[in-house]
Scaffold this motif. Sequence first.
Motif, PDB file in Angstrom:
ATOM      1  N   GLY A  67       0.810  -1.209   0.000  1.00 31.92           N
ATOM      2  CA  GLY A  67       0.000   0.000   0.000  1.00 31.92           C
ATOM      3  C   GLY A  67       0.843   1.260   0.000  1.00 31.92           C
ATOM      4  O   GLY A  67       0.579   2.204  -0.759  1.00 31.92           O
ATOM      5  N   ILE A  68       1.877   1.290   0.835  1.00 30.61           N
ATOM      6  CA  ILE A  68       2.767   2.449   0.884  1.00 30.61           C
ATOM      7  C   ILE A  68       3.497   2.611  -0.436  1.00 30.61           C
ATOM      8  O   ILE A  68       3.630   3.724  -0.963  1.00 30.61           O
ATOM      9  N   ARG A  69       3.987   1.493  -0.994  1.00 33.21           N
ATOM     10  CA  ARG A  69       4.692   1.542  -2.273  1.00 33.21           C
ATOM     11  C   ARG A  69       3.812   2.132  -3.369  1.00 33.21           C
ATOM     12  O   ARG A  69       4.301   2.844  -4.247  1.00 33.21           O
ATOM     13  N   LYS A 116      -2.151 -16.377  -5.022  1.00 35.64           N
ATOM     14  CA  LYS A 116      -1.454 -16.912  -3.851  1.00 35.64           C
ATOM     15  C   LYS A 116      -0.179 -16.139  -3.511  1.00 35.64           C
ATOM     16  O   LYS A 116       0.425 -16.375  -2.473  1.00 35.64           O
ATOM     17  N   ASP A 117       0.232 -15.231  -4.369  1.00 36.64           N
ATOM     18  CA  ASP A 117       1.349 -14.336  -4.068  1.00 36.64           C
ATOM     19  C   ASP A 117       0.784 -13.163  -3.274  1.00 36.64           C
ATOM     20  O   ASP A 117      -0.001 -12.376  -3.810  1.00 36.64           O
ATOM     21  N   PRO A 118       1.142 -13.011  -1.990  1.00 37.16           N
ATOM     22  CA  PRO A 118       0.561 -11.939  -1.166  1.00 37.16           C
ATOM     23  C   PRO A 118       0.738 -10.545  -1.764  1.00 37.16           C
ATOM     24  O   PRO A 118      -0.143  -9.698  -1.627  1.00 37.16           O
ATOM     25  N   ARG A 119       1.841 -10.314  -2.451  1.00 32.86           N
ATOM     26  CA  ARG A 119       2.083  -8.981  -3.029  1.00 32.86           C
ATOM     27  C   ARG A 119       1.130  -8.729  -4.193  1.00 32.86           C
ATOM     28  O   ARG A 119       0.584  -7.636  -4.328  1.00 32.86           O
ATOM     29  N   TYR A 120       0.954  -9.721  -5.037  1.00 37.23           N
ATOM     30  CA  TYR A 120       0.017  -9.603  -6.154  1.00 37.23           C
ATOM     31  C   TYR A 120      -1.399  -9.392  -5.625  1.00 37.23           C
ATOM     32  O   TYR A 120      -2.132  -8.513  -6.103  1.00 37.23           O
ATOM     33  N   THR A 138       2.925   1.639   9.219  1.00 39.24           N
ATOM     34  CA  THR A 138       3.220   2.790   8.364  1.00 39.24           C
ATOM     35  C   THR A 138       4.267   3.700   8.985  1.00 39.24           C
ATOM     36  O   THR A 138       4.650   4.706   8.391  1.00 39.24           O
ATOM     37  N   GLY A 139       4.724   3.367  10.193  1.00 37.06           N
ATOM     38  CA  GLY A 139       5.806   4.122  10.807  1.00 37.06           C
ATOM     39  C   GLY A 139       5.375   5.245  11.725  1.00 37.06           C
ATOM     40  O   GLY A 139       6.200   6.071  12.124  1.00 37.06           O
ATOM     41  N   ARG A 140       4.104   5.274  12.098  1.00 43.21           N
ATOM     42  CA  ARG A 140       3.635   6.349  12.976  1.00 43.21           C
ATOM     43  C   ARG A 140       3.773   6.011  14.453  1.00 43.21           C
ATOM     44  O   ARG A 140       3.365   6.800  15.308  1.00 43.21           O
ATOM     45  N   ALA A 141       4.334   4.861  14.767  1.00 44.18           N
ATOM     46  CA  ALA A 141       4.567   4.467  16.155  1.00 44.18           C
ATOM     47  C   ALA A 141       5.999   3.987  16.300  1.00 44.18           C
ATOM     48  O   ALA A 141       6.609   3.497  15.348  1.00 44.18           O
ATOM     49  N   ASP A 152       8.675  -6.526  -1.484  1.00 49.58           N
ATOM     50  CA  ASP A 152       7.583  -5.796  -0.848  1.00 49.58           C
ATOM     51  C   ASP A 152       7.599  -4.304  -1.157  1.00 49.58           C
ATOM     52  O   ASP A 152       6.560  -3.689  -1.387  1.00 49.58           O
ATOM     53  N   TRP A 153       8.800  -3.712  -1.144  1.00 55.37           N
ATOM     54  CA  TRP A 153       8.897  -2.259  -1.264  1.00 55.37           C
ATOM     55  C   TRP A 153       9.198  -1.791  -2.679  1.00 55.37           C
ATOM     56  O   TRP A 153       9.033  -0.619  -2.997  1.00 55.37           O
ATOM     57  N   GLY A 154       9.663  -2.689  -3.542  1.00 48.48           N
ATOM     58  CA  GLY A 154       9.866  -2.363  -4.945  1.00 48.48           C
ATOM     59  C   GLY A 154      10.781  -1.179  -5.172  1.00 48.48           C
ATOM     60  O   GLY A 154      11.809  -1.017  -4.504  1.00 48.48           O
TER      61      GLY A 154
END
Length: 279
Positions: A59-61, A111-115, A166-169, A199-201
């Motif tokens: 989502g962030i990517r 079945k690919d979590p990223r896809y 997402t890095g807010r904590a 994951d981050w591409g």
Amino acid sequence: MVIVLLALVGALGVVAVVHNLPSDIKLPSLGPECTVRADGEVTLDSVQMANAATITAVGIRRGMPERAVVIALATALQESKLENLDDGDRDSVGLFQQRPSQGWGTVEKIKDPRYAADKFYTALKKVKGYQKMRVTDAAQKVQRSAYPNAYEKWADESAVLARALTGRATGAVACTVSGSPVLRGAAAAAALMKGLKLDWGKGLAKTPAATQAAGLTVAVSDPSTGWRYAHWLVSHASATGLERVRFADLEWHAPDGKWQKVTADGGVDERQVIAQVFS
């Protein structure tokens, strides 16, 4: 009194069985492997945690807002409990229980979590006004479930996970990894780097990462980005042989699963996340 005596006998029996087990047999650990604390608390096992981190990273990517991540996590929690399922209702598979017959892709791709996460975000992005909708209403626009209100019960848990991932904590994802590491040394470091890139591409290119035999470092421009990567690393620790993660003035250690304050002669460094694997 009889009930108390029976309970006591049962407990003594368990103790006796444990005492007589061969030394090379380990009992399963009790309780969750990962705890996420970010204005609330969520407990997950290591597989669920890794999948939650991957969904968030995708989502962030893609540049999706945090609200989209919350909706995606709530959907996956309802559909699969954040597990990459081999089957489901009719031909549904994967984290989001997407159906090949409905145009989501082949079974192998879903079945690919990223896809799967990417396809979910693509569909969600087409939902006009989704950011202002209830979680369950936005999710239902994508999923077309027979239980349209089921997603809402995961809204609070998903918000906690999203804030952390997402890095807010700060130091919010704590996973305990026991037993022998699945990988060591260069193989473990390579596995970590592969996962990061998948994951981050292209986003990872903006925060250069370097691999060494002992682990890897990821350069970051701000604390929020640093905690995104630090929490992602801890979330994937169980399957990669990760032993320690250090960022700013905190360090996570696999066996005890906690973030602890550390001191450094050069002061606090918020320019890089340092990951160390088991040697």
